[in-house]
Design a protein around this motif. Structure first.
Motif, PDB file in Angstrom:
ATOM      1  N   LYS A 158       7.869   9.671 -18.145  1.00  0.00           N
ATOM      2  CA  LYS A 158       7.934   8.233 -18.637  1.00  0.00           C
ATOM      3  C   LYS A 158       9.180   8.218 -19.588  1.00  0.00           C
ATOM      4  N   ALA A 159      10.385   7.761 -19.193  1.00  0.00           N
ATOM      5  CA  ALA A 159      11.493   7.452 -19.973  1.00  0.00           C
ATOM      6  C   ALA A 159      12.020   6.066 -19.812  1.00  0.00           C
ATOM      7  N   GLY A 160      11.476   5.089 -20.232  1.00  0.00           N
ATOM      8  CA  GLY A 160      11.602   3.782 -19.695  1.00  0.00           C
ATOM      9  C   GLY A 160      10.522   3.543 -18.842  1.00  0.00           C
ATOM     10  N   LYS A 161      11.005   3.299 -17.536  1.00  0.00           N
ATOM     11  CA  LYS A 161      10.152   3.126 -16.309  1.00  0.00           C
ATOM     12  C   LYS A 161       9.659   4.561 -15.772  1.00  0.00           C
ATOM     13  N   LEU A 162       8.514   4.430 -15.196  1.00  0.00           N
ATOM     14  CA  LEU A 162       7.590   5.577 -14.586  1.00  0.00           C
ATOM     15  C   LEU A 162       8.354   6.306 -13.375  1.00  0.00           C
ATOM     16  N   LYS A 163       8.602   7.526 -13.284  1.00  0.00           N
ATOM     17  CA  LYS A 163       9.058   8.112 -12.115  1.00  0.00           C
ATOM     18  C   LYS A 163       8.155   9.325 -11.926  1.00  0.00           C
ATOM     19  N   GLU A 164       7.818   9.061 -10.501  1.00  0.00           N
ATOM     20  CA  GLU A 164       6.642  10.120  -9.949  1.00  0.00           C
ATOM     21  C   GLU A 164       7.444  11.175  -9.614  1.00  0.00           C
ATOM     22  N   PHE A 165       6.917  12.503  -9.694  1.00  0.00           N
ATOM     23  CA  PHE A 165       7.434  13.622  -9.467  1.00  0.00           C
ATOM     24  C   PHE A 165       6.538  14.655  -8.956  1.00  0.00           C
ATOM     25  N   GLN A 166       6.956  15.797  -8.632  1.00  0.00           N
ATOM     26  CA  GLN A 166       6.159  16.965  -8.093  1.00  0.00           C
ATOM     27  C   GLN A 166       6.915  18.244  -8.716  1.00  0.00           C
ATOM     28  N   SER A 167       6.338  19.127  -9.689  1.00  0.00           N
ATOM     29  CA  SER A 167       6.944  20.261 -10.107  1.00  0.00           C
ATOM     30  C   SER A 167       7.035  21.214  -8.994  1.00  0.00           C
ATOM     31  N   MET A 168       7.943  22.270  -9.205  1.00  0.00           N
ATOM     32  CA  MET A 168       7.958  23.336  -8.366  1.00  0.00           C
ATOM     33  C   MET A 168       6.941  24.263  -8.696  1.00  0.00           C
ATOM     34  N   ASN A 169       6.668  25.097  -7.445  1.00  0.00           N
ATOM     35  CA  ASN A 169       5.348  26.044  -7.744  1.00  0.00           C
ATOM     36  C   ASN A 169       6.027  27.329  -8.357  1.00  0.00           C
ATOM     37  N   ASN A 208       0.850  -0.968   0.010  1.00  0.00           N
ATOM     38  CA  ASN A 208      -0.095   0.136  -0.086  1.00  0.00           C
ATOM     39  C   ASN A 208       0.829   1.206  -0.077  1.00  0.00           C
ATOM     40  N   ARG A 209       1.935   1.172  -0.700  1.00  0.00           N
ATOM     41  CA  ARG A 209       2.924   2.241  -0.769  1.00  0.00           C
ATOM     42  C   ARG A 209       3.403   2.462  -2.046  1.00  0.00           C
ATOM     43  N   LYS A 210       3.991   3.686  -2.603  1.00  0.00           N
ATOM     44  CA  LYS A 210       4.730   3.672  -3.891  1.00  0.00           C
ATOM     45  C   LYS A 210       6.063   3.057  -3.767  1.00  0.00           C
ATOM     46  N   ILE A 211       6.744   2.185  -4.703  1.00  0.00           N
ATOM     47  CA  ILE A 211       8.256   1.719  -4.700  1.00  0.00           C
ATOM     48  C   ILE A 211       8.812   2.296  -5.703  1.00  0.00           C
ATOM     49  N   ASP A 212      10.208   1.923  -5.546  1.00  0.00           N
ATOM     50  CA  ASP A 212      10.993   1.950  -6.706  1.00  0.00           C
ATOM     51  C   ASP A 212      12.047   0.763  -6.645  1.00  0.00           C
ATOM     52  N   ILE A 213      12.249   0.125  -7.778  1.00  0.00           N
ATOM     53  CA  ILE A 213      12.989  -1.254  -7.605  1.00  0.00           C
ATOM     54  C   ILE A 213      14.251  -0.998  -8.356  1.00  0.00           C
ATOM     55  N   LYS A 214      15.572  -1.409  -7.825  1.00  0.00           N
ATOM     56  CA  LYS A 214      16.653  -1.045  -8.406  1.00  0.00           C
ATOM     57  C   LYS A 214      17.506  -2.561  -7.992  1.00  0.00           C
ATOM     58  N   GLU A 238      -8.976   6.884 -16.896  1.00  0.00           N
ATOM     59  CA  GLU A 238      -7.993   5.780 -17.121  1.00  0.00           C
ATOM     60  C   GLU A 238      -7.958   5.724 -18.598  1.00  0.00           C
ATOM     61  N   ILE A 239      -8.622   6.018 -19.484  1.00  0.00           N
ATOM     62  CA  ILE A 239      -8.500   5.861 -21.028  1.00  0.00           C
ATOM     63  C   ILE A 239      -7.314   7.037 -21.217  1.00  0.00           C
ATOM     64  N   ASN A 240      -7.703   8.124 -20.934  1.00  0.00           N
ATOM     65  CA  ASN A 240      -6.803   9.423 -21.117  1.00  0.00           C
ATOM     66  C   ASN A 240      -5.271   9.045 -20.605  1.00  0.00           C
ATOM     67  N   SER A 241      -5.164   8.476 -19.437  1.00  0.00           N
ATOM     68  CA  SER A 241      -3.861   7.974 -18.859  1.00  0.00           C
ATOM     69  C   SER A 241      -3.344   7.086 -19.930  1.00  0.00           C
ATOM     70  N   ARG A 242      -3.981   6.133 -20.381  1.00  0.00           N
ATOM     71  CA  ARG A 242      -3.584   5.102 -21.197  1.00  0.00           C
ATOM     72  C   ARG A 242      -2.890   5.729 -22.605  1.00  0.00           C
ATOM     73  N   ILE A 243      -3.617   6.538 -22.987  1.00  0.00           N
ATOM     74  CA  ILE A 243      -3.438   7.342 -24.176  1.00  0.00           C
ATOM     75  C   ILE A 243      -2.169   8.007 -24.149  1.00  0.00           C
ATOM     76  N   ILE A 244      -1.601   8.683 -22.888  1.00  0.00           N
ATOM     77  CA  ILE A 244      -0.526   9.506 -22.617  1.00  0.00           C
ATOM     78  C   ILE A 244       0.593   8.618 -22.393  1.00  0.00           C
ATOM     79  N   ILE A 245       0.588   7.557 -21.360  1.00  0.00           N
ATOM     80  CA  ILE A 245       1.607   6.872 -20.695  1.00  0.00           C
ATOM     81  C   ILE A 245       1.615   5.413 -20.836  1.00  0.00           C
ATOM     82  N   GLU A 246       0.388   4.909 -21.803  1.00  0.00           N
ATOM     83  CA  GLU A 246      -0.033   3.686 -22.016  1.00  0.00           C
ATOM     84  C   GLU A 246      -0.146   2.771 -20.955  1.00  0.00           C
TER      85      GLU A 246
END
Length: 384
Positions: free
Chosen positions: A332-343, A81-87, A308-316
């Motif tokens: 999306k540059a290979g695997k997905l990376k979650e981010f927050q832009s600066m305000n 129940n958390r976001k993860i990154d696998i390396k 969800e349809i629009n999400s799949r159109i953008i990042i598949e």
């Protein structure tokens, strides 16, 4: 002393029992996900606290790899129940678990080493997320619905370029088909070479850029080099600058067949000569983001969508519909990376850019030259 010793032993046994129970749960998960070989399972070796949560280290049985884990990332995220990154590291799998949400932070100018690095925002743990257009990611698509933060992301990227890069190294060309409403705050900046406010001006600019691409490739052929990096290394006194074309709401250009063809031509052939595209849309339909766009602009910044349809159109894949907006997204540059832009508000951007404003012709698109040679116009001089 005896009591303390017994207590310490109890705590140690309790930890071992907790670790054993935790590993048993992981073993069950791995079994259900098919993450084992010949009845051998990844073994939990370490659980370490981090700034963003904790990191789990597993040894791998022979024949199991990082790709196997990446394919089951969603199942592991649902289990935790958390976001993860696998390396992968030294025959071990690292699962980084994020317990904290990404927070919106105020804009600050961020220096980067690459000549055309785009600062996108921050990932979990406060890690800077950037895209290097000069190293394998020549063009970028930014897509998301109204309120997703598309304008904020673009404003932050362009402002950071103007504040941290040198004019002799980069030229910016801005196409804003909302009559300049989005990019108008940048039009007086010396780094902005051309500013197009309608389809006619945009088509004219794209034609000029296409000619510049041809000129640069002729220059490479004449001097027996393959790209801008090699050319600039060999001819340090006659370096070509990098040029970035920002297109806001490129869906409007897709209606014009000629502009569409030129845009796709630039995307397909401009990568080696130092001319890059950053195109954006808030209308992520299959007609707009089609196979041609995907083939030529593989790097995608996906922001919040309604469905969800629009999400799949953008990042598949699904996921963008769950974002909160305001610059919260996935790269999306290979695997997905979650981010927050600066305000960065328009008012704050104007304040930061004041010292970079210069007197320029009102019609930027009427400039005769967009080549990489820096002209010695006194009214264009800006001291950084």
């Amino acid at each position: 002393m005896f009591t303390l010793t017994i207590g310490s032993i109890g705590l140690g046994l309790g930890y071992l029992m907790f670790s054993g129970m935790e590993y048993a749960n992981w073993k069950t998960l791995f079994k259900n996900c098919g993450l084992y070989k010949d009845e051998m399972y990844p073994k939990l070796q370490e659980k370490k606290r981090t700034l963003y949560g904790y990191c789990l280290r597993f040894t791998l049985p022979l024949g199991l790899g990082c790709d196997d884990f990446l394919r089951k990332q969603q199942a592991i995220e649902q289990y935790l129940n958390r976001k993860i990154d696998i390396k992968y590291s030294n025959k071990n799998i690292l699962i980084e678990v994020y317990e904290t949400e990404l927070e919106i932070c105020e804009f600050k100018a961020t220096e980067t080493r690459g000549p055309v690095d785009l600062v996108i925002g921050y990932t979990h743990g406060g890690k800077l997320l950037k895209i290097d257009l000069a190293d394998g990611a020549p063009h970028v698509l930014i897509a998301g619905e109204t309120g997703s933060g598309k304008s904020t992301v673009l404003r932050s990227i362009i402002t950071n370029l103007i504040l941290t890069k040198k004019r002799r190294d980069i030229k910016l060309h801005l196409i804003d088909l909302k009559k300049g409403a989005e990019f108008g705050i940048f039009r007086k900046c010396g780094m902005v070479e051309n500013f197009a406010r309608d389809r006619g001006e945009a088509e004219k600019l794209l034609h000029k850029l296409s000619c510049e691409v041809d000129r640069r490739y002729d220059l490479f052929f004449k001097n027996d080099v393959v790209d801008i990096k090699e050319y600039n290394q060999r001819f340090k006194n006659k370096k070509l600058d990098y040029q970035i074309v920002f297109v806001d709401e490129f869906a409007d250009l897709r209606r014009e067949k000629e502009s569409q063809n030129i845009l796709l031509e630039l995307a397909s052939k401009a990568r080696a000569c130092g001319i890059h595209l950053v195109v954006s849309t808030q209308r992520p339909s299959a007609k707009i983001i089609d196979g041609d766009i995907r083939a030529n602009i593989p790097i995608i910044v996906g922001l919040k969508t309604a469905t969800e349809i629009n999400s799949r159109i953008i990042i598949e894949e699904n996921g963008l519909e769950k974002l909160r907006g305001k610059g919260h997204g996935f790269l999306k540059a290979g695997k997905l990376k979650e981010f927050q832009s600066m305000n960065l508000t328009p008012e704050r951007a104007r304040d930061l850019l004041k010292s970079f404003y210069v007197e320029q012709n009102q019609e930027h698109i009427e400039k005769d030259d967009i080549s990489g040679e820096v002209k010695d116009f006194s009214f264009l001089e800006v001291i950084k």
